[in-house]
Design a protein around this motif. Structure first.
Motif, PDB file in Angstrom:
ATOM      1  N   LYS A 183       0.835  -1.212   0.000  1.00  0.00           N
ATOM      2  CA  LYS A 183       0.000   0.000   0.000  1.00  0.00           C
ATOM      3  C   LYS A 183       0.863   1.253   0.000  1.00  0.00           C
ATOM      4  N   VAL A 184       1.919   1.219   0.790  1.00  0.00           N
ATOM      5  CA  VAL A 184       2.814   2.377   0.893  1.00  0.00           C
ATOM      6  C   VAL A 184       3.485   2.647  -0.458  1.00  0.00           C
ATOM      7  N   PHE A 186       2.479   1.711  -3.408  1.00  0.00           N
ATOM      8  CA  PHE A 186       1.447   2.105  -4.376  1.00  0.00           C
ATOM      9  C   PHE A 186       1.106   3.589  -4.223  1.00  0.00           C
ATOM     10  N   GLY A 187       0.931   4.028  -2.972  1.00  0.00           N
ATOM     11  CA  GLY A 187       0.620   5.438  -2.714  1.00  0.00           C
ATOM     12  C   GLY A 187       1.730   6.356  -3.205  1.00  0.00           C
ATOM     13  N   LEU A 188       2.956   5.924  -3.002  1.00  0.00           N
ATOM     14  CA  LEU A 188       4.102   6.722  -3.457  1.00  0.00           C
ATOM     15  C   LEU A 188       4.112   6.829  -4.976  1.00  0.00           C
ATOM     16  N   GLU A 190       1.505   6.564  -6.987  1.00  0.00           N
ATOM     17  CA  GLU A 190       0.406   7.452  -7.412  1.00  0.00           C
ATOM     18  C   GLU A 190       0.809   8.916  -7.266  1.00  0.00           C
TER      19      GLU A 190
END
Lengths: 246, 246
Positions: A183-184, A186-188, A190
């Motif tokens: 998740k971390v 992926f957020g980065l 994005e």
């Protein structure tokens, strides 16, 4: 894509058991992964990653000196007496074709060694993203993305690349049940994926080594899908998964 | 806001020197930070964080038994013979008022101990975000956000809280020159900040401890700005920065 995906932010942030039976992808964008990919693309026979200069010289003693190149860095600088540093731009076909590269590098090698219990160890970076994805989409094991990081800390460029891998594997739709690390990353991706080069140029690595590592090197390592090469580790030697057998 | 901000994803991912002279914010959302904040809000005199049961019993031997409570968890479960576990919901005024809490907790205490060289150590979570921001906006030192993480790995809830802190401190506009860790936390908050509770409910922690830690606990710890309390470490005891001197 049924494989579970996890991300480890540095070689110190997981237990070796965490990778047992998985496909491990070692990501050291600046610069070990990018260097290995370039070397294999330009015809190097193989890359032997080593953790220190002692190991490098032990291995080299058993090889004919016309067949190998000693290469590597310490804190971003070529080691004295070595044939090559860790700038991928040095690994031209002229220099590396048919040679075995004994590569001594600070964080990348540590990550590879720590992934020893994995079912398979491959090397990823932006340069070979597509070649890597082709392979990961076909594996049946779970996947562990091992960022090399820096001295146990996270490195933006590695985590961003991990995020890019996950983004592509999930078609841009992250399932809720993936691991925190995924998740971390992926957020980065994005946040910064629209301009990878700019993000990496302002990373800790780029700032820390601005007098040693050229902007050209960094731009080079941020290129997507330049080489359809997939370094894979077998019996201590890294060669191209897609390479023809001799 | 001139302070530089850095983020460490676990107590194992930094050197003690990295925090020298800085304001360290220890973030262990689930659940040590949330528990300390709640205990102080409900009138506890102080919290003494300890790394293991041995330390806890040594400290308790020097205290009058009517004045302290032994509390803490191991792998999410209350330690046998202890007065309290690590559910913040247990720390009611009735139980904790005027007591000193000897708190034994897996990752949070380790992070606090490792922050020993900081100029100041404060404790943050979603519950006391505003109280924390009020303080951080006034400090003149650099800031190190120390996520407790889990066994050296990142924990989504801690990094998400760090991202929330940075988002607020920067007014939602991340400068290009911040550290990699700050960028990662910021990106995570942009991705999941709209529904913190939902994100934390699907975190590794929540999934791993779903049979032990109630959903109510997790919802409680995800509330924003419930308590204007700022736990601060002084001479081994954590008390409220905003508390009245007796």
């Amino acid at each position: 894509m049924d494989s579970k995906i996890d991300v480890f932010i540095s070689s110190q942030s997981f237990q070796e058991e965490d990778l047992r039976g998985k496909t491990a992808v070692v990501v050291d964008v600046l610069r070990a992964s990018s260097t290995m990919i370039t070397a294999l693309y330009n015809g190097a026979k193989g890359v032997i990653p080593v953790a220190d200069m002692g190991d490098a010289s032990k291995i080299s003693q058993n090889l004919d000196s016309s067949h190998y190149l000693l290469s590597g860095e310490k804190d971003g600088v070529k080691i004295e007496g070595y044939d090559l540093g860790n700038s991928p731009l040095d690994y031209s076909r002229e220099k590396v074709e048919k040679k075995t590269i004994i590569l001594n590098t600070t964080n990348g090698t540590k990550a590879i060694k720590r992934a020893g219990l994995a079912e398979e160890i491959v090397i990823g970076s932006f340069l070979n993203l597509e070649a890597l994805l082709d392979h990961l989409q076909a594996v049946e094991t779970d996947i562990g993305l091992v960022c090399a990081g820096w001295k146990g800390r996270l490195a933006l460029e590695d985590l961003l690349c991990a995020g890019n891998i996950i983004y592509e594997l999930t078609g841009g739709n992250l399932p809720e049940n993936v691991q925190d690390g995924a998740k971390v990353a992926f957020g980065l991706f994005e946040k910064f994926g629209d301009d990878i080069e700019q993000a990496v140029k302002t990373s800790n690595y780029a700032v820390r080594l601005k007098d040693i590592v050229s902007e050209e090197d960094i731009s080079y390592c941020c290129q997507l899908n330049r080489m359809h090469v997939l370094p894979v580790m077998k019996e201590g030697i890294i060669s191209d998964f897609y390479g023809k057998e001799e």
